[in-house]
Scaffold this active site. Structure first.
Site, mmCIF file in Angstrom:
data_model
loop_
_atom_site.group_PDB
_atom_site.id
_atom_site.type_symbol
_atom_site.label_atom_id
_atom_site.label_comp_id
_atom_site.label_asym_id
_atom_site.label_seq_id
_atom_site.Cartn_x
_atom_site.Cartn_y
_atom_site.Cartn_z
ATOM 1 N N GLU A 1 36.079 76.124 41.380
ATOM 2 C CA GLU A 1 37.383 75.468 41.366
ATOM 3 C C GLU A 1 38.326 76.240 40.454
ATOM 4 O O GLU A 1 37.884 76.751 39.413
ATOM 5 C CB GLU A 1 37.230 74.020 40.862
ATOM 6 C CG GLU A 1 36.395 73.178 41.814
ATOM 7 C CD GLU A 1 36.176 71.742 41.338
ATOM 8 O OE1 GLU A 1 36.704 71.371 40.275
ATOM 9 O OE2 GLU A 1 35.478 70.993 42.048
ATOM 10 N N HIS B 1 39.832 67.990 43.414
ATOM 11 C CA HIS B 1 39.014 67.281 42.412
ATOM 12 C C HIS B 1 39.800 66.141 41.753
ATOM 13 O O HIS B 1 39.918 66.071 40.512
ATOM 14 C CB HIS B 1 38.501 68.258 41.349
ATOM 15 C CG HIS B 1 37.268 67.751 40.642
ATOM 16 N ND1 HIS B 1 36.292 68.588 40.167
ATOM 17 C CD2 HIS B 1 36.849 66.491 40.356
ATOM 18 C CE1 HIS B 1 35.338 67.864 39.605
ATOM 19 N NE2 HIS B 1 35.657 66.586 39.711
HETATM 20 P P1 NAI Z 1 25.420 58.402 38.005
HETATM 21 O O1 NAI Z 1 24.671 59.283 37.110
HETATM 22 O O2 NAI Z 1 25.687 56.996 37.633
HETATM 23 O O3 NAI Z 1 24.699 58.385 39.436
HETATM 24 C C1 NAI Z 1 24.096 59.497 40.019
HETATM 25 C C2 NAI Z 1 22.923 58.991 40.810
HETATM 26 O O4 NAI Z 1 22.447 60.053 41.618
HETATM 27 C C3 NAI Z 1 21.747 58.554 39.955
HETATM 28 O O5 NAI Z 1 21.343 57.262 40.325
HETATM 29 C C4 NAI Z 1 20.661 59.591 40.254
HETATM 30 O O6 NAI Z 1 19.358 59.052 40.175
HETATM 31 C C5 NAI Z 1 21.022 59.992 41.636
HETATM 32 N N1 NAI Z 1 20.543 61.310 42.028
HETATM 33 C C6 NAI Z 1 20.599 62.468 41.372
HETATM 34 N N2 NAI Z 1 20.075 63.454 42.083
HETATM 35 C C7 NAI Z 1 19.674 62.918 43.252
HETATM 36 C C8 NAI Z 1 19.056 63.438 44.399
HETATM 37 N N3 NAI Z 1 18.765 64.726 44.516
HETATM 38 N N4 NAI Z 1 18.763 62.589 45.393
HETATM 39 C C9 NAI Z 1 19.061 61.277 45.299
HETATM 40 N N5 NAI Z 1 19.652 60.716 44.229
HETATM 41 C C10 NAI Z 1 19.964 61.547 43.223
HETATM 42 O O7 NAI Z 1 26.798 59.164 38.289
HETATM 43 P P2 NAI Z 1 28.161 58.550 38.799
HETATM 44 O O8 NAI Z 1 28.996 58.127 37.663
HETATM 45 O O9 NAI Z 1 27.918 57.592 39.893
HETATM 46 O O10 NAI Z 1 28.855 59.867 39.409
HETATM 47 C C11 NAI Z 1 28.333 60.465 40.587
HETATM 48 C C12 NAI Z 1 28.935 61.845 40.774
HETATM 49 O O11 NAI Z 1 30.351 61.760 40.948
HETATM 50 C C13 NAI Z 1 28.696 62.787 39.618
HETATM 51 O O12 NAI Z 1 28.297 64.037 40.120
HETATM 52 C C14 NAI Z 1 30.057 62.936 38.986
HETATM 53 O O13 NAI Z 1 30.212 64.185 38.378
HETATM 54 C C15 NAI Z 1 30.967 62.790 40.179
HETATM 55 N N6 NAI Z 1 32.345 62.376 39.860
HETATM 56 C C16 NAI Z 1 33.359 62.957 40.547
HETATM 57 C C17 NAI Z 1 34.671 62.601 40.289
HETATM 58 C C18 NAI Z 1 35.782 63.208 41.050
HETATM 59 O O14 NAI Z 1 36.893 63.284 40.528
HETATM 60 N N7 NAI Z 1 35.578 63.614 42.262
HETATM 61 C C19 NAI Z 1 34.994 61.641 39.242
HETATM 62 C C20 NAI Z 1 33.842 61.018 38.659
HETATM 63 C C21 NAI Z 1 32.561 61.405 38.942
#
Ligand code: NAI
Length: 630
Positions: free
Chosen positions: A490, A513
């Site tokens: 990015e 993003h």
């Molecule tokens: P979180 O940590 O609460 O949830 C992530 C989940 O993914 C966890 O339950 C974990 O066990 C699961 N996980 C990880 N690897 C996996 C795999 N290979 N297979 C299945 N499950 C898997 O994170 P949250 O807060 O829900 O955020 C999710 C994503 O969204 C993060 O990558 C974060 O960086 C991204 N994000 C993006 C934003 C944007 O502006 N587009 C803003 C906020 C977050």
């Protein structure tokens, strides 16, 4: 108690937050046709009396004339003043009783209202030196006691002379007449008290400026409510952090400095030297070099989600706790995912492009409702699970897969493998975290498993999707619509160009993003992080810290809390407890947690102990940081 120290305290705007005669005016002039104008005049006269440009007597008499106050107004005045006692006097309840015989209230105000306000705090009535009202037969206040020294210029100094105190005298007040005591040689030092008002000409004359009573007690090493005065904690907020953060931190009493932009490494090394807390967003790099210059730093507040810009290991090794705001923009991401799912199911991105080119293409072909469709959520964490709830509310059938066991919300169906999910659903939304092993977790094989014509979203992390494989899947029609918010590479700033193989593909929404970028999310972050910081400073709690072992601690009640951060080596807890046992100290609570780098031990002890204990605890080998909290 040191009996040779005496404290002279002013009443108006020092012991209380207000000028009593201003409040009396509010009461006595209630309903008076000239009320506003008179109150303004009274305030002006008060200020002129305070800054020394009007004689004390003139100031008093002029105000009394304008007031038209009566005896019956005084009860109401006293009850209002009782509600306006300065916060730091209320907080430090032990100060007055501890030094009862050595504290004097010396005021140009009137005993009639001062005595009932200050005596409940322990001030001796015979230690109140103030004026008295003179009433006429009808109970009107018509003047002041002509005999009283305090009606004259330099009255406070003369009053002190009359008291013939032998010992060190410290004057605490907000006005010029308080300074005059010191100027007349009747006090050792004058402390300008600025909790309620701050007058430049008084501050200029002061030996010390004391923003509240806490600072005074701290400087004199006296018993006080807070171990460390909060205004001494300097906070630097960079990168246009939402003003809510500044507001919350200031309300807590910290000294907050705001800098609109970011700072480069050299500037930061300089600025960080005397800072206790730094607030940054994604563009400020807290490097090892910066940390090396951070002599007082306790906390880094990352007012964002990611913490890649911070050298977490260097922070841990120096005992600096890092907090971020991992959940504050959850809802924003979920709303964008929902919006994109609907748009992609109706081919709206393509239709909009055509319209802009003057092409009217009205048809229902390839357009679907989301109701009843199967949504597959990969990663059922904060975002994934909230999406589940909202999607279900729109009538979608939700399926999810997570690497760890997660409870299904609502009627969502758990899939036992990623493959099962990929084969089942019509719409796929990725919400996994960015761990290394997730790199390219969706590639050719996974796209092949998907149903023909799925809608595919990635609003999580760029590197989890193999972009050439996605491109192929879109071009072949396997994926009939895609929403991509995150990319393996990015641009660093808005000025840098964006390049991707996905440019120009059909029915594909590309966004920079911004899934979590809403004003509401910014505001949430600006409340969440300060609350973590305040909690850490006040109680030592490290819940949600990125680099410290997470400990949720109870509030401190009637105890002192020893906070010990050390390199995680064996035997430290034993050393702490040995020292406490050797000093016969009773432990009322103890909490320990470690991670790979540091150990965090909290010990609550009885309030009575000698300073030697602290010295011994600080000298335990591998101690990184130590503080006492109460
Ligand atoms: P979180 O940590 O609460 O949830 C992530 C989940 O993914 C966890 O339950 C974990 O066990 C699961 N996980 C990880 N690897 C996996 C795999 N290979 N297979 C299945 N499950 C898997 O994170 P949250 O807060 O829900 O955020 C999710 C994503 O969204 C993060 O990558 C974060 O960086 C991204 N994000 C993006 C934003 C944007 O502006 N587009 C803003 C906020 C977050």
């Amino acid at each position: 108690m040191e009996n040779d120290k005496y404290f002279v305290i002013d009443f108006d705007s020092t012991f209380t937050k207000v000028e009593a005669l201003d409040i009396l005016a509010e009461i006595s002039l209630e309903g008076h046709p000239e009320k506003e104008d008179r109150i303004r005049q009274i305030k002006e006269i008060t200020d002129r009396g305070m800054d020394g440009s009007l004689s004390v007597k003139e100031s008093l008499l002029k105000r009394l004339q304008l007031l038209e106050a009566r005896r019956e107004h005084l009860d109401e005045l006293v009850s209002r003043l009782k509600n306006h006692v300065s916060e730091s006097f209320k907080r430090n309840k032990e100060f007055i009783p501890n030094f009862r015989d050595n504290i004097f209230i010396v005021s140009n105000g009137f005993r009639d209202f001062i005595e009932p306000v200050v005596t409940p705090y322990g001030i001796r009535p015979d230690h109140i030196h103030a004026n008295s009202f003179v009433f006429d037969e009808e109970g009107r206040i018509v003047g002041c006691d002509p005999e009283c020294l305090l009606t004259e210029n330099n009255g406070k100094a003369n009053q002190l002379r009359k008291l013939e105190i032998t010992g060190d005298v410290y004057v605490i007040g907000d006005g010029y007449t308080d300074y005059e005591i010191k100027a007349a040689g009747m006090a050792n030092s004058f402390y300008a008290f600025t909790e309620n008002v701050s007058r430049t000409n008084v501050i200029e004359k002061a030996d010390h400026v004391t923003p509240n009573l806490d600072e005074f007690l701290f400087l004199h090493n006296m018993v006080r409510a807070h171990s460390y005065p909060k205004h001494r904690i300097k906070i630097l907020l960079l990168e246009n952090i939402h003003p809510q953060a500044e507001k919350l931190l200031k309300e807590e009493g910290y000294s907050v400095e705001v800098h609109a932009g970011g700072l480069d490494e050299d500037e930061l090394c300089e600025r960080i030297k005397d800072v206790s807390v730094i607030g940054i967003r994604s563009k400020t790099n807290i490097t090892e070099k910066v940390i090396a210059h951070a002599n007082r730093l306790m906390v880094v507040g990352a007012f964002c989600i990611g913490t890649n810009q911070i050298d977490l290991e260097a922070c841990s090794k120096k005992g600096i706790a890092v907090f971020n705001a991992p959940y504050s923009n959850t809802r924003s991401v979920v709303e964008m995912a929902i919006g994109e799912i609907i748009l992609l199911m109706r081919n709206i991105p393509d239709k909009s492009v055509k319209m802009h080119a003057g092409d009217w293409d009205k048809s229902a072909k390839g357009s679907f409702e989301v109701r009843g469709k199967k949504l597959g959520i990969i990663g059922y964490g904060n975002i994934g699970s909230q999406l589940s709830v909202l999607a279900e509310n729109m009538g979608m059938n939700v399926f999810y897969y997570d690497a760890i066991e997660k409870l299904a919300l609502g009627n969502a169906t758990k899939c036992s493998s990623l493959d099962e999910l990929l084969q089942t659903v019509d719409i796929i939304s990725l919400h996994v975290d960015g761990r290394k092993s997730n790199e390219n977790m969706i590639s050719d094989r996974e796209f092949n498993l998907m149903k023909e014509g799925v809608v595919f979203l990635n609003l999580s992390r760029g590197h989890v999707v193999d972009i050439p494989a996605l491109k192929k899947a879109i071009e072949s029609g396997k994926v009939r619509g895609a929403g991509i918010d995150v990319f393996p590479e990015e641009p660093k700033t808005n000025e840098d160009p964006f390049a991707s193989e996905l440019l120009g593909l059909p029915n594909t929404i590309l966004t920079p993003h911004i899934g979590g970028s809403t004003l509401e999310a910014q505001e949430n972050i600006a409340s969440f992080v300060p609350n973590k910081i305040i909690d850490y400073i006040n109680t030592g709690s490290t819940t949600n810290s990125v680099n410290f072992p997470n400990l949720q601690l109870p509030r401190l009640e009637n105890a002192h809390r020893l906070i010990h951060v050390h390199l995680n080596t064996p035997g430290i807890l034993a050393s702490i407890n040995n020292i406490l046992a050797n000093h016969n100290i009773n432990i009322t609570g103890q909490y320990l947690k470690t991670n790979e780098i540091i150990g965090y031990v909290i010990t609550d002890i009885d309030k009575k102990y000698s300073e030697d204990v602290i010295k011994d605890l600080k000298s335990i080998k591998n101690t990184i940081k130590f503080r006492v909290l109460y």
